[in-house]
Design a protein around this motif. Structure first.
Motif, PDB file in Angstrom:
ATOM      1  N   MET A  94       0.822  -1.208   0.000  1.00 33.52           N
ATOM      2  CA  MET A  94       0.000   0.000   0.000  1.00 33.52           C
ATOM      3  C   MET A  94       0.854   1.255   0.000  1.00 33.52           C
ATOM      4  N   GLY A  95       1.949   1.234   0.773  1.00 32.33           N
ATOM      5  CA  GLY A  95       2.830   2.398   0.775  1.00 32.33           C
ATOM      6  C   GLY A  95       3.459   2.653  -0.588  1.00 32.33           C
ATOM      7  N   TYR A  96       3.843   1.598  -1.271  1.00 36.46           N
ATOM      8  CA  TYR A  96       4.435   1.761  -2.601  1.00 36.46           C
ATOM      9  C   TYR A  96       3.392   2.232  -3.619  1.00 36.46           C
ATOM     10  N   ARG A  97       2.181   1.634  -3.569  1.00 35.71           N
ATOM     11  CA  ARG A  97       1.143   1.992  -4.538  1.00 35.71           C
ATOM     12  C   ARG A  97       0.493   3.340  -4.244  1.00 35.71           C
ATOM     13  N   LEU A  98       0.739   3.886  -3.049  1.00 37.05           N
ATOM     14  CA  LEU A  98       0.195   5.195  -2.722  1.00 37.05           C
ATOM     15  C   LEU A  98       0.762   6.279  -3.635  1.00 37.05           C
ATOM     16  N   ARG A  99       1.929   6.047  -4.199  1.00 39.08           N
ATOM     17  CA  ARG A  99       2.551   7.013  -5.106  1.00 39.08           C
ATOM     18  C   ARG A  99       1.801   7.113  -6.437  1.00 39.08           C
ATOM     19  N   SER A 100       0.903   6.157  -6.706  1.00 32.65           N
ATOM     20  CA  SER A 100       0.157   6.225  -7.960  1.00 32.65           C
ATOM     21  C   SER A 100      -0.982   7.235  -7.911  1.00 32.65           C
ATOM     22  N   ALA A 101      -1.209   7.890  -6.778  1.00 28.94           N
ATOM     23  CA  ALA A 101      -2.229   8.926  -6.606  1.00 28.94           C
ATOM     24  C   ALA A 101      -3.642   8.391  -6.858  1.00 28.94           C
ATOM     25  N   SER A 102      -3.880   7.115  -6.567  1.00 27.67           N
ATOM     26  CA  SER A 102      -5.208   6.534  -6.721  1.00 27.67           C
ATOM     27  C   SER A 102      -5.976   6.719  -5.421  1.00 27.67           C
ATOM     28  N   SER A 103      -7.189   7.262  -5.522  1.00 20.18           N
ATOM     29  CA  SER A 103      -7.988   7.462  -4.316  1.00 20.18           C
ATOM     30  C   SER A 103      -8.401   6.132  -3.693  1.00 20.18           C
ATOM     31  N   THR A 104      -8.572   5.092  -4.507  1.00 23.33           N
ATOM     32  CA  THR A 104      -8.900   3.773  -3.962  1.00 23.33           C
ATOM     33  C   THR A 104      -7.789   3.273  -3.045  1.00 23.33           C
ATOM     34  N   ILE A 105      -6.531   3.413  -3.496  1.00 20.87           N
ATOM     35  CA  ILE A 105      -5.389   3.009  -2.666  1.00 20.87           C
ATOM     36  C   ILE A 105      -5.320   3.879  -1.414  1.00 20.87           C
ATOM     37  N   ALA A 106      -5.619   5.162  -1.567  1.00 24.79           N
ATOM     38  CA  ALA A 106      -5.586   6.054  -0.408  1.00 24.79           C
ATOM     39  C   ALA A 106      -6.638   5.654   0.629  1.00 24.79           C
ATOM     40  N   HIS A 107      -7.836   5.289   0.169  1.00 24.56           N
ATOM     41  CA  HIS A 107      -8.883   4.844   1.101  1.00 24.56           C
ATOM     42  C   HIS A 107      -8.465   3.571   1.826  1.00 24.56           C
ATOM     43  N   TRP A 108      -7.904   2.605   1.094  1.00 21.55           N
ATOM     44  CA  TRP A 108      -7.444   1.377   1.738  1.00 21.55           C
ATOM     45  C   TRP A 108      -6.315   1.678   2.731  1.00 21.55           C
ATOM     46  N   SER A 109      -5.428   2.607   2.382  1.00 16.46           N
ATOM     47  CA  SER A 109      -4.344   2.978   3.296  1.00 16.46           C
ATOM     48  C   SER A 109      -4.908   3.608   4.556  1.00 16.46           C
ATOM     49  N   ARG A 110      -5.947   4.428   4.417  1.00 13.86           N
ATOM     50  CA  ARG A 110      -6.561   5.043   5.591  1.00 13.86           C
ATOM     51  C   ARG A 110      -7.190   3.989   6.503  1.00 13.86           C
ATOM     52  N   ILE A 111      -7.805   2.956   5.903  1.00 17.62           N
ATOM     53  CA  ILE A 111      -8.395   1.890   6.728  1.00 17.62           C
ATOM     54  C   ILE A 111      -7.316   1.204   7.547  1.00 17.62           C
ATOM     55  N   VAL A 112      -6.200   0.874   6.885  1.00  9.87           N
ATOM     56  CA  VAL A 112      -5.106   0.208   7.604  1.00  9.87           C
ATOM     57  C   VAL A 112      -4.574   1.096   8.717  1.00  9.87           C
ATOM     58  N   LEU A 113      -4.370   2.381   8.425  1.00 12.52           N
ATOM     59  CA  LEU A 113      -3.831   3.299   9.427  1.00 12.52           C
ATOM     60  C   LEU A 113      -4.814   3.502  10.575  1.00 12.52           C
ATOM     61  N   LEU A 114      -6.124   3.561  10.256  1.00 12.42           N
ATOM     62  CA  LEU A 114      -7.119   3.727  11.316  1.00 12.42           C
ATOM     63  C   LEU A 114      -7.097   2.555  12.285  1.00 12.42           C
ATOM     64  N   TRP A 115      -7.081   1.328  11.766  1.00 15.40           N
ATOM     65  CA  TRP A 115      -7.102   0.171  12.650  1.00 15.40           C
ATOM     66  C   TRP A 115      -5.774  -0.025  13.373  1.00 15.40           C
ATOM     67  N   LEU A 116      -4.682   0.425  12.758  1.00 18.26           N
ATOM     68  CA  LEU A 116      -3.411   0.413  13.487  1.00 18.26           C
ATOM     69  C   LEU A 116      -3.452   1.393  14.653  1.00 18.26           C
ATOM     70  N   THR A 117      -4.054   2.562  14.432  1.00 14.27           N
ATOM     71  CA  THR A 117      -4.192   3.539  15.513  1.00 14.27           C
ATOM     72  C   THR A 117      -5.039   2.977  16.646  1.00 14.27           C
ATOM     73  N   ILE A 118      -6.161   2.343  16.300  1.00 15.94           N
ATOM     74  CA  ILE A 118      -7.009   1.714  17.326  1.00 15.94           C
ATOM     75  C   ILE A 118      -6.252   0.599  18.042  1.00 15.94           C
ATOM     76  N   GLY A 119      -5.473  -0.165  17.275  1.00 17.54           N
ATOM     77  CA  GLY A 119      -4.692  -1.237  17.887  1.00 17.54           C
ATOM     78  C   GLY A 119      -3.666  -0.713  18.875  1.00 17.54           C
ATOM     79  N   PHE A 120      -2.963   0.362  18.505  1.00 15.07           N
ATOM     80  CA  PHE A 120      -2.013   0.960  19.448  1.00 15.07           C
ATOM     81  C   PHE A 120      -2.730   1.469  20.688  1.00 15.07           C
TER      82      PHE A 120
END
Length: 528
Positions: A94-120
């Motif tokens: 996801m970090g590598y594909r985030l450079r493609s400026a795709s909003s779909t990848i950005a949304h998936w990245s936000r989901i991962v980051l949100l649940w990582l924040t909740i996990g911490f």
């Protein structure tokens, strides 16, 4: 003045170059993925059990040498390392594909980051709980310990939370809007599933995995010995069954088959070599049209084989009776009559009584003397001439357990089926009456087909309870009549065979799963 440049249909919309902040977030996500892998490897390398296994100095007895693989499996298992590997790879991709400026990848990245924040955040709460518990136990807690325990978690929560917020604020300006409806629905489904999957992994998958790992060892319960890997030996002992044909014992006086006082035939034992291998005869079944021979079914653990058979007979008979009686009760209380509410409340009393208490009550009523109320009633009605040993006679024990279980749990079955009856539209019955269908035809054409999902749920619940029955058998019979669960208890607590008892638990889980899948497939619940 130059005219604006026309865009053809299908051209990608123009966008500004990605700012340094987005590239930095992409780098941090890749770094998080690599860091998670590194932390997992460090935790494995520093684990005390693994260190002992790696630095073991042989003393001449290699049988006590701890296994590195076994130490790793007992401490970490396979689910956590594989899940960490998958999530780390997902973060890196996801970090590598985030450079493609795709909003779909950005949304998936936000989901991962949100649940990582909740996990911490959850890990911070857990660390705080452990700190409070340690302080109550008068353990010395220094400032350095607090910083080492909380600072990495707080830093991780701030970093992932900040990345999640920054992506949300900059998404509309720097990312191509290529998000589809299917992708949004998929993300919503995963957001709803992640908490459930986390709970299932923590409370079900991990304990089951640890049980299976222990079943591959000779670990003793509360023992200090180093457990050794034994592979599938526990399973081969538990499930070791063979079938042989043996002749009857000859009576020296008559030359025929020797017979016991109760009229049963005495059969020869199996070969001595099989006896030395641990096989013991469980049942002798006479060969049809040949009274001099029988089929001897033997097992290396005859108690467990008998326990499986007892539990299966108990399950099939009791659940079948409960389904029949429960359906009859549900149909009665679903009809309109005066006092229906009181009837619904009264019928739940046996189910509301705890199993141990109801078993004790039945134990008093089933005493093998005239003091037992059951024997007294039967003797007063001239059904029996003398008191019967309901709880000590082997031929009466299983029927007694079935009767007690049906008395207690048939109301629960009726409650589940009543819920299914309540959702059947009344218009169907009215239309069927107009068409001339009698009550029996309406039952088999309307009630029974529409009640099928409720029947499947009731069968799964009751079968699961019946297959793992413990308290009823333990209270009424002790060691006289063993179910699979009571045998598991005896193996773990009395014999202290943790590894062997774990193998029994795994087999019980497999049998329950087979029944559940069979019910779902047989009743075609997944297609409704």
């Amino acid at each position: 003045m130059n005219a604006p440049t026309a865009h053809k249909i299908g051209d990608a919309p123009s966008r500004l170059p990605l700012p340094v902040s987005i590239q930095f977030i992409s780098f941090l996500m890749i770094l998080l993925g690599i860091g998670a892998l590194a932390l997992q490897l460090i935790a494995i390398q520093r684990d005390p059990a693994i260190q002992i296994a790696l630095t073991w100095e042989s003393t001449g007895d290699d049988s006590t040498r701890p296994s590195v693989i076994l130490a790793f499996l007992e401490r970490f298992g396979l689910i956590v390392p594989l899940l960490t590997l998958y999530l780390s790879g997902f973060l890196i991709v996801m970090g590598y594909r985030l450079r493609s400026a795709s909003s779909t990848i950005a949304h998936w990245s936000r989901i991962v980051l949100l649940w990582l924040t909740i996990g911490f955040g959850m890990m911070i709460l857990f660390a705080a709980f452990r700190t409070i518990q340690a302080s109550n136990d008068d353990d010395v807690i220094t400032t350095g310990m607090l910083m080492a325990r909380f600072l990495p978690l707080i830093a991780g929560m701030l970093v992932t939370g900040g990345m999640w917020m920054w992506l949300g604020m900059t998404m509309s300006r720097h990312f191509v809007d290529d998000d589809k409806l299917v992708a949004r629905e998929t993300r919503l489904a995963w957001n709803l599933l992640i908490p459930t999957l986390t709970i299932v992994i923590l409370v079900a998958a991990r304990p089951l995995e640890q049980t299976f790992i222990r079943s591959l060892t000779d670990k003793r319960f509360a023992g200090s010995e180093v457990p050794q890997f034994v592979g599938l030996d526990n399973y081969t002992t538990l499930l070791g069954v063979r079938v042989d044909v043996v002749p009857c014992r000859t009576d020296e006086d008559t030359g025929g088959c020797s017979v016991r006082d109760n009229g049963s035939v005495r059969w020869e034992s199996i070969d001595r070599g099989l006896l030395q291998d641990g096989y013991r005869t469980v049942w002798n079944i006479g060969v049809p049209f040949d009274g001099d021979r029988s089929v001897a079914i033997s097992g290396r653990d005859d108690d467990f084989i008998e326990g499986i058979w007892t539990t299966l007979i108990f399950t099939v008979v009791s659940v079948s009776l409960e389904l029949t009686i429960g359906l009859f009760m549900a149909l009665i209380v679903n009809s309109k009559f005066k006092g229906r509410g009181i009837m619904r409340a009264v019928m739940l009393i046996p189910w509301a009584i705890p199993t141990v208490i109801s078993a004790r009550l039945w134990e008093l009523m089933l005493k093998d003397t005239s003091a037992g109320i059951v024997n007294k009633i039967f003797m007063d009605l001239n059904i029996i001439d003398a008191p019967m040993a309901w709880l000590s006679e082997s031929s009466l024990q299983l029927p007694t357990a079935i009767i007690v279980d049906v008395w207690k749990t048939a109301p629960f079955m009726a409650l589940l089926l009543l819920a299914g009856l309540q959702v059947i539209p009344k218009d169907l019955y009215e239309a069927a009456s107009v068409d001339g269908a009698n009550p029996v035809r309406r039952f088999f054409s309307i009630t029974l087909p529409l009640l099928r999902p409720a029947i499947a749920v009731a069968l799964v619940f009751r079968t699961l309870d019946a297959l793992r029955v413990f308290d009823l058998f333990n209270v009424l019979f002790g060691r006289q009549q063993l179910s699979m669960a009571t045998y598991n208890y005896e193996t773990l607590v009395s014999n202290q065979l943790d590894g062997y008892a774990s193998a029994v638990s795994v087999i019980i889980f497999i049998i329950i799963s087979v029944f559940a899948v069979f019910y779902v497939r047989m009743l075609s619940v997944e297609t409704d």
